[in-house]
Motif scaffolding. Structure first.
Motif, PDB file in Angstrom:
ATOM      1  N   LEU A 148     -12.087   3.075  14.275  1.00 32.79           N
ATOM      2  CA  LEU A 148     -12.517   3.982  13.212  1.00 32.79           C
ATOM      3  C   LEU A 148     -13.442   5.066  13.747  1.00 32.79           C
ATOM      4  CD1 LEU A 148     -13.073   1.777  10.079  1.00 32.79           C
ATOM      5  CD2 LEU A 148     -11.331   3.474  10.484  1.00 32.79           C
ATOM      6  N   PHE A 149     -14.253   4.694  14.733  1.00 36.90           N
ATOM      7  CA  PHE A 149     -15.137   5.673  15.352  1.00 36.90           C
ATOM      8  C   PHE A 149     -14.317   6.803  15.970  1.00 36.90           C
ATOM      9  CE2 PHE A 149     -19.392   3.687  15.670  1.00 36.90           C
ATOM     10  CZ  PHE A 149     -20.117   4.858  15.558  1.00 36.90           C
ATOM     11  N   LEU A 191      -3.253   2.915   7.490  1.00 37.71           N
ATOM     12  CA  LEU A 191      -2.854   2.386   6.182  1.00 37.71           C
ATOM     13  C   LEU A 191      -1.450   2.829   5.796  1.00 37.71           C
ATOM     14  CD1 LEU A 191      -6.042   2.729   4.007  1.00 37.71           C
ATOM     15  CD2 LEU A 191      -4.610   0.716   4.205  1.00 37.71           C
ATOM     16  N   ILE A 228      -4.547  -2.087  -2.452  1.00 38.99           N
ATOM     17  CA  ILE A 228      -4.723  -3.169  -1.502  1.00 38.99           C
ATOM     18  C   ILE A 228      -4.698  -4.467  -2.291  1.00 38.99           C
ATOM     19  CG2 ILE A 228      -6.396  -4.281  -0.002  1.00 38.99           C
ATOM     20  CD1 ILE A 228      -5.478  -1.992   1.428  1.00 38.99           C
ATOM     21  N   ILE A 288      -5.885  -1.358   8.793  1.00 38.30           N
ATOM     22  CA  ILE A 288      -6.738  -0.198   9.062  1.00 38.30           C
ATOM     23  C   ILE A 288      -6.498   0.304  10.486  1.00 38.30           C
ATOM     24  CG2 ILE A 288      -9.114   0.508   9.465  1.00 38.30           C
ATOM     25  CD1 ILE A 288      -8.686   0.388   6.639  1.00 38.30           C
ATOM     26  N   LEU A 300     -18.009 -10.142   9.693  1.00 38.83           N
ATOM     27  CA  LEU A 300     -18.551 -10.177  11.047  1.00 38.83           C
ATOM     28  C   LEU A 300     -19.950 -10.794  11.031  1.00 38.83           C
ATOM     29  CD1 LEU A 300     -18.004  -9.405  13.951  1.00 38.83           C
ATOM     30  CD2 LEU A 300     -18.927  -7.152  13.495  1.00 38.83           C
ATOM     31  N   MET A 333     -11.717  -2.870  15.298  1.00 35.59           N
ATOM     32  CA  MET A 333     -11.559  -1.998  14.136  1.00 35.59           C
ATOM     33  C   MET A 333     -12.653  -0.936  14.082  1.00 35.59           C
ATOM     34  SD  MET A 333     -11.645  -2.740  10.122  1.00 35.59           S
ATOM     35  CE  MET A 333     -13.399  -2.626  10.161  1.00 35.59           C
ATOM     36  N   PRO A 359     -19.862   6.348  10.617  1.00 42.54           N
ATOM     37  CA  PRO A 359     -18.412   6.398  10.903  1.00 42.54           C
ATOM     38  C   PRO A 359     -17.540   5.998   9.717  1.00 42.54           C
ATOM     39  CG  PRO A 359     -19.435   4.562  12.043  1.00 42.54           C
ATOM     40  CD  PRO A 359     -20.548   5.395  11.498  1.00 42.54           C
ATOM     41  N   ASP A 363      -3.425   5.566  -7.931  1.00 45.86           N
ATOM     42  CA  ASP A 363      -4.762   6.101  -7.719  1.00 45.86           C
ATOM     43  C   ASP A 363      -5.835   5.337  -8.487  1.00 45.86           C
ATOM     44  OD1 ASP A 363      -6.107   7.960  -6.165  1.00 45.86           O
ATOM     45  OD2 ASP A 363      -6.704   9.047  -7.951  1.00 45.86           O
ATOM     46  N   ILE A 402     -12.369  -1.588   3.154  1.00 44.53           N
ATOM     47  CA  ILE A 402     -11.973  -2.657   4.070  1.00 44.53           C
ATOM     48  C   ILE A 402     -12.967  -2.779   5.215  1.00 44.53           C
ATOM     49  CG2 ILE A 402     -10.135  -3.442   5.576  1.00 44.53           C
ATOM     50  CD1 ILE A 402      -8.186  -2.213   3.670  1.00 44.53           C
ATOM     51  N   PHE A 450      -7.412   2.719  -7.112  1.00 46.60           N
ATOM     52  CA  PHE A 450      -7.604   1.874  -5.939  1.00 46.60           C
ATOM     53  C   PHE A 450      -8.694   0.824  -6.155  1.00 46.60           C
ATOM     54  CE2 PHE A 450      -9.602   1.258  -1.760  1.00 46.60           C
ATOM     55  CZ  PHE A 450      -8.545   0.619  -1.166  1.00 46.60           C
ATOM     56  N   PHE A 502       0.837  -1.209   0.000  1.00 47.86           N
ATOM     57  CA  PHE A 502       0.000   0.000   0.000  1.00 47.86           C
ATOM     58  C   PHE A 502       0.868   1.252   0.000  1.00 47.86           C
ATOM     59  CE2 PHE A 502      -2.373   3.479   1.715  1.00 47.86           C
ATOM     60  CZ  PHE A 502      -3.549   3.407   0.999  1.00 47.86           C
ATOM     61  N   ARG A 550     -16.953   8.557   6.944  1.00 50.23           N
ATOM     62  CA  ARG A 550     -16.076   9.678   7.300  1.00 50.23           C
ATOM     63  C   ARG A 550     -14.620   9.362   7.011  1.00 50.23           C
ATOM     64  NH1 ARG A 550     -16.024  11.963  12.859  1.00 50.23           N
ATOM     65  NH2 ARG A 550     -15.656   9.779  13.345  1.00 50.23           N
ATOM     66  N   THR A 551     -14.287   8.078   6.959  1.00 50.47           N
ATOM     67  CA  THR A 551     -12.890   7.700   6.716  1.00 50.47           C
ATOM     68  C   THR A 551     -12.581   7.867   5.231  1.00 50.47           C
ATOM     69  OG1 THR A 551     -13.469   5.445   6.254  1.00 50.47           O
ATOM     70  CG2 THR A 551     -12.983   5.969   8.541  1.00 50.47           C
ATOM     71  N   ASN A 552     -11.371   7.563   4.828  1.00 49.38           N
ATOM     72  CA  ASN A 552     -11.043   7.667   3.403  1.00 49.38           C
ATOM     73  C   ASN A 552     -11.587   6.447   2.665  1.00 49.38           C
ATOM     74  OD1 ASN A 552      -9.207   5.540   3.815  1.00 49.38           O
ATOM     75  ND2 ASN A 552      -7.714   7.001   4.567  1.00 49.38           N
ATOM     76  N   ARG A 553     -11.503   6.501   1.335  1.00 47.22           N
ATOM     77  CA  ARG A 553     -12.142   5.428   0.571  1.00 47.22           C
ATOM     78  C   ARG A 553     -11.435   4.098   0.731  1.00 47.22           C
ATOM     79  NH1 ARG A 553     -10.321   5.906  -5.453  1.00 47.22           N
ATOM     80  NH2 ARG A 553      -8.266   6.799  -5.189  1.00 47.22           N
ATOM     81  N   HIS A 554     -10.146   4.122   1.039  1.00 54.49           N
ATOM     82  CA  HIS A 554      -9.447   2.858   1.281  1.00 54.49           C
ATOM     83  C   HIS A 554     -10.027   2.169   2.504  1.00 54.49           C
ATOM     84  CE1 HIS A 554      -6.352   5.696  -0.447  1.00 54.49           C
ATOM     85  NE2 HIS A 554      -6.504   4.814  -1.390  1.00 54.49           N
ATOM     86  N   ALA A 555     -10.129   2.941   3.577  1.00 49.45           N
ATOM     87  CA  ALA A 555     -10.639   2.359   4.815  1.00 49.45           C
ATOM     88  C   ALA A 555     -12.096   1.958   4.657  1.00 49.45           C
ATOM     89  CB  ALA A 555     -10.485   3.350   5.971  1.00 49.45           C
ATOM     90  N   PRO A 568     -10.542   8.163  12.655  1.00 56.42           N
ATOM     91  CA  PRO A 568     -10.785   7.680  11.290  1.00 56.42           C
ATOM     92  C   PRO A 568      -9.519   7.320  10.519  1.00 56.42           C
ATOM     93  CG  PRO A 568     -12.119   9.613  11.751  1.00 56.42           C
ATOM     94  CD  PRO A 568     -11.207   9.427  12.928  1.00 56.42           C
ATOM     95  N   ASP A 569      -8.362   7.822  10.891  1.00 56.94           N
ATOM     96  CA  ASP A 569      -7.152   7.495  10.149  1.00 56.94           C
ATOM     97  C   ASP A 569      -6.365   6.338  10.747  1.00 56.94           C
ATOM     98  OD1 ASP A 569      -7.228   9.240   8.003  1.00 56.94           O
ATOM     99  OD2 ASP A 569      -6.675  10.910   9.294  1.00 56.94           O
ATOM    100  N   PHE A 616     -12.824  -7.340  14.558  1.00 55.81           N
ATOM    101  CA  PHE A 616     -13.769  -6.460  13.876  1.00 55.81           C
ATOM    102  C   PHE A 616     -14.306  -5.406  14.829  1.00 55.81           C
ATOM    103  CE2 PHE A 616     -14.095 -10.653  11.806  1.00 55.81           C
ATOM    104  CZ  PHE A 616     -13.390 -10.298  10.674  1.00 55.81           C
ATOM    105  N   THR A 626     -15.001  -6.119   6.343  1.00 57.39           N
ATOM    106  CA  THR A 626     -14.972  -6.744   7.662  1.00 57.39           C
ATOM    107  C   THR A 626     -16.375  -6.822   8.245  1.00 57.39           C
ATOM    108  OG1 THR A 626     -14.190  -4.614   8.376  1.00 57.39           O
ATOM    109  CG2 THR A 626     -12.638  -6.362   8.470  1.00 57.39           C
ATOM    110  N   PHE A 633      -6.388  -7.241   6.858  1.00 57.28           N
ATOM    111  CA  PHE A 633      -6.963  -5.981   6.375  1.00 57.28           C
ATOM    112  C   PHE A 633      -7.351  -5.098   7.547  1.00 57.28           C
ATOM    113  CE2 PHE A 633      -8.565  -8.049   2.255  1.00 57.28           C
ATOM    114  CZ  PHE A 633      -7.423  -7.649   1.590  1.00 57.28           C
ATOM    115  N   ALA A 634      -8.082  -5.713   8.481  1.00 57.35           N
ATOM    116  CA  ALA A 634      -8.528  -4.950   9.641  1.00 57.35           C
ATOM    117  C   ALA A 634      -7.330  -4.385  10.400  1.00 57.35           C
ATOM    118  CB  ALA A 634      -9.379  -5.831  10.552  1.00 57.35           C
ATOM    119  N   GLU A 674      -0.126   2.315  -3.298  1.00 52.93           N
ATOM    120  CA  GLU A 674      -1.457   2.804  -2.930  1.00 52.93           C
ATOM    121  C   GLU A 674      -2.549   1.843  -3.383  1.00 52.93           C
ATOM    122  OE1 GLU A 674      -2.504   6.685  -2.476  1.00 52.93           O
ATOM    123  OE2 GLU A 674      -0.763   6.670  -1.172  1.00 52.93           O
TER     124      GLU A 674
END
Lengths: 295, 265, 313
Positions: free
Chosen positions: A279-280, A238, A39, A234, C118, A275, C99, A94, C110, A96, A33, C102-107, A283-284, A272, C114, A230-231, A37
């Motif tokens: 994210l909540f 990333l 996955i 994240i 789940l 994750m 939620p 780009d 994924i 993706f 990545f 709000r993240t980027n398209r990569h996240a 977000p990054d 999960f 998940t 993957f999780a 860039e």
């Protein structure tokens, strides 16, 4: 429930061993990545190929663990090379979504071709170490786990040195941090990306080889692990390699502890839940991506 | 003339570097105001902060008496500030008609319920939008491309589409980010005429541009930025002979500039 | 013109049980209709809004289980079950959508993946509710006004009515200003914001409507199979929906509908073994991404534009 210290320590050691294997997969994903860039959905299949290679190499090599593992790593690196030159090289940066769909198609093909050739019957892998273990006091860990963990640690040390001190490692970090600037100073992205994919495939092959004596080998084994990876990527942020390692070892521990005290369903769901929670809140990911830092 | 847009003490830093260091200026209603400065002087950052595309570190932005400081971009647009982008942004896979219709749709009263039942309100809104689109398409001279995907247009034509889209909802002010950069020189004059025509009809513009001639011909007032600070401000003619501007912006002395202009003439 | 063709197509499909008495062929017809609906919902989310969502698989499974459990455990009927499935999915999509959008398209990609996994884990492990890997067999066929849709041909009409209604709804949505705005968001989100439109409500709505329809489709499909187990969440379904959307042309409404019918009928007609079919699917997916990444509809459209360009010069 009383918590037995020895039992807890045993769980912790198992957790670290498991986490290191997760880390091998997640780091490869992060590496690809960072440089491209994209996955790689077929990453789990590289692991599966590694495990199958180990499975076929061991009897040929008279159950010798190390040569078989080396064979598995070389085999997956070769697969990585073919995948890159055959498919991924045509991707522009780009793209993706396109990268996902292409590698997803590839993953479907690999899984079902393997299943067609070798059936879905799970295989047991036996090595020179069998099920022997090392005993420290009341704690017992099988040699295969210890060696798997040690190989993973060695691989990370090697990766660190490569990224930090070699020309090609610096080129990878440069591209991950600032693509345009890297191109301007004459770094060839195609070569770097190919090397990154091969390196990531090698790590995956190592993981597959290390996991094969511990788990049953089936064409689907990669899928279960890759979704967790993957999780993890994240959670760790990333493209952030140390983040992926920390997240992976953390997950290994959490899973092992949960598995020791609760139903197995919770163990599977943990990643999960973590994750979504991460994210909540962030977000990054836990560790924001700051290019490919190695220390 | 009163200030339609008033920016005061705008501040923005990227990891310690001041991209904008306490910049203040005003745009008078009905004017064409130019914002110029060398590369990296903070022009683009300024309009990104004003239009809500970047968070600002401090300062205040007031549009027609309403404080729009730090509001999200779509709310600033609804307050009446429409902008274009430096690298042209249009919907390349939609027709010119759809490009213009989308630009206006947030500003009419018709809801999706109106649309579903095709109420009078919906029909009126669509009719008004079509009328406005027809005017603008004639103004930019792209009538024959009206039903065609905008992706096939030339770069200069795309810039015109972006301009027309920004004008669709009769905004209070239009902020143009380098409207003629990369446009065929023969077309620049056309854009100039179109903007003057729109301005006479009452439209206010704030224009960021590198092309000094374009700015001089068009603008009533020019603001010069250098390294994140306002260097000076004045009428186009005054700016053109300002020694500091020439040095900062063009890297030459007034004598050299004069010699160049004589040469060009 | 297109609408007329679609109407004729729908009527022709309604006639399938009249021209054949083979339950097998009618069963394939039912699958084709339901897969087409699910693919059209994915097209709304991915093709129109640009959100590559793997969560569709989870919604499909939740829909199947929700409808089944409404009938088998909670004593409701099929029709209510389908409505519950749609509502539950829409609510869930709003909760998780906020939620992860709000993240980027990569996240985003994924996270949706998940989520789907789940759901599969829950279906397998929440044994008291779903009966785990054993599954829930003997799902009864629905009834209405004293008429039981007991035979496969009669259930075919249920599936037909469902798909005509949902595809009609989706068409109305996609061809409206909302649909146009979704396309605009996919193409150029900053521009959309600069034009006073907040993308989030549109994305959420698209995600939730896509979830609701996928869930309802899952519910109808469970009653077609008459058994539900964790296999209902097999990745195979997601791959099928995706391939339909890709081949038909993401963002092309009728292209995806046509591909849905064609692609769900073809493998059945050719009677490939399951493994071989998946290999073919994989090859098609990879090849399509290289040869015609915008699908058949996109390919036709590009040719049209090329002609236009030539005419203009």
């Amino acid at each position: 429930m009383t918590i037995d210290a020895v039992y807890l320590l045993q769980l912790t050691l198992n957790g670290i061993a498991l986490g290191l294997l997760y880390a091998l997969i997640a780091v490869g994903l992060s590496l690809i990545f960072g440089v491209m860039e994209i996955i790689n959905f077929a990453h789990g299949e590289l692991l599966m190929l590694g495990a199958f290679a180990m499975c076929f190499a061991l009897p040929v090599m008279g159950l010798l663990y190390w040569p078989a593992m080396a064979t598995a790593i070389v085999a997956t690196m070769l697969a990585g090379f073919v995948i890159y030159e055959g498919l991924l090289v045509r991707l522009k940066p780009d793209e993706f979504e396109r990268s996902i769909l292409i590698t997803l198609g590839l993953s479907i093909i690999i899984i079902h071709v393997m299943q067609y050739l070798f059936t879905a019957t799970p295989r047991m892998v036996d090595s020179q170490y069998g099920f022997d273990g090392v005993e420290i006091g009341a704690i017992r860990i099988t040699w295969t786990r210890v060696i798997g963990a040690a190989a993973a640690v060695a691989a990370f040390a090697g990766l660190y040195l490569v990224l930090r001190y070699t020309q090609f490692g610096r080129a990878m970090r440069a591209i991950a941090q600032n693509r345009d600037a890297a191109l301007m100073v004459g770094i060839r992205p195609r070569v770097v990306a190919r090397n990154a994919v091969i390196l990531a495939a090698g790590l995956c092959g190592l993981a597959g080889a290390a996991i094969s004596p511990i788990q049953l080998v089936t064409p689907y084994m990669g899928q279960f692990l890759i979704f967790k990876a993957f999780a993890l990527v994240i959670i760790g942020g990333l493209g952030n390699i140390p983040g992926a390692v920390v997240a992976a070892i953390g997950l290994g521990l959490v899973e092992s502890w949960i598995g020791g005290f609760f139903e197995i369903a919770w163990q599977e769901a943990a990643v999960f839940v973590i994750m979504i929670a991460v994210l909540f809140l962030r977000p990054d990911g836990l560790f924001k991506r700051g290019g490919m830092r190695v220390g | 003339m009163t200030a339609l847009l008033s920016v005061s003490d705008l501040r923005k830093a990227y990891s310690g570097v001041h991209a904008l260091d306490s910049v203040s200026f005003e745009v008078a209603a009905g004017s064409i105001t130019g914002l110029i400065g060398p590369n990296g002087s903070g022009k683009s950052t300024a309009i990104d902060c004003i239009s809500g595309f970047q968070k600002l570190d401090g300062g205040k932005v007031v549009l027609a008496g309403t404080d729009i400081t730090g509001k999200p971009a779509h709310l600033i647009a609804r307050a009446g500030l429409m902008r274009t982008f430096q690298t042209v942004r249009i919907y390349e896979r939609l027709s010119l008609r759809d490009n213009l219709a989308i630009a206006a749709q947030q500003f009419d009263q018709a809801t999706w319920i109106d649309e579903f039942f095709r109420t009078r309100r919906y029909r009126d809104a669509v009719e008004q939008s079509e009328q406005r689109a027809a005017e603008l398409v004639d103004l930019i001279g792209l009538r024959k491309y009206y039903e065609i995907e905008t992706g096939i247009l030339s770069y200069g034509q795309k810039k015109l589409v972006a301009l027309a889209a920004a004008l669709m909802p009769h905004p209070r002010i239009v902020v143009l980010d380098e409207p003629v950069a990369g446009v065929n020189p023969s077309r620049i004059r056309e854009i100039e005429v179109a903007l003057q025509q729109l301005n006479r009809a009452g439209e206010t513009f704030l224009i960021v541009e590198h092309n000094v001639e374009f700015i001089t011909n068009l603008c009533h007032q020019v603001i010069v930025l250098e390294q994140g600070r306002k260097l000076t401000e004045g009428t186009a003619a005054a700016i053109h002979t300002d020694a500091r501007v020439l040095e900062a912006y063009l890297g030459m002395t007034p004598e050299m500039a004069e010699a160049e202009m004589r040469g060009a003439a | 013109m297109k609408l007329l063709l679609a109407l004729l197509g729908a009527l022709a499909f309604a006639a399938l049980p009249l021209v054949t008495s083979s339950n097998y062929i009618i069963g394939v017809g039912i699958s084709a209709l339901i897969f087409t609906v699910a693919a059209a919902a994915l097209n709304l989310v991915y093709g129109f809004t640009g959100l590559l969502s793997f969560a569709q698989l989870g919604f499909w499974g939740i829909g199947g289980y929700a409808t089944t459990l409404t009938v088998m455990t909670f004593g409701g009927n099929f029709w209510l079950g389908v409505v519950y499935a749609a509502l539950l999915n829409a609510a869930l999509a709003l909760v998780i959508g906020y939620p992860i959008l709000r993240t980027n398209r990569h996240a985003f990609v994924i996270s949706t993946l998940t989520f789907a996994l789940l759901v599969a884990l829950i279906a397998r492990d929440w044994v008291t509710l779903t009966r785990g890997p054993l599954g829930i067999p003997n799902i009864p066929r629905p009834q209405a006004f004293g008429f039981a849709f007991e035979t496969t041909p009669s259930f075919y009409w249920v599936a037909w009515a469902f798909s005509v209604a949902t595809i009609g709804f989706l068409y109305a949505l996609c061809s409206s200003r909302i649909g146009r705005t979704l396309i605009a968001i996919k193409q150029n989100e900053p521009l959309v914001r600069a034009q006073g439109i907040s993308p989030m409500p549109y994305k959420l709505a698209s995600f939730a409507i896509g979830a609701a329809i996928t869930g309802a489709a899952g519910g109808v499909f469970a009653f077609h199979l008459r058994v539900i187990d964790p296999g209902f969440l097999d990745f195979y379904y997601m791959q099928t929906f995706l391939i339909i959307v890709i081949i038909g042309g993401a963002g092309s409404f009728w292209g995806v509908i046509a591909a849905g019918i064609a692609l769900s009928a073809l493998p059945e007609a050719l009677r490939f073994s399951a493994d071989f079919r998946m290999i073919i699917y994989g090859v098609i997916l990879v090849a399509a991404m290289f040869v015609m990444p915008t699908g058949v509809a996109g390919w036709l459209r590009e040719r049209k534009i090329a002609r236009m360009r030539q005419a203009l010069q």
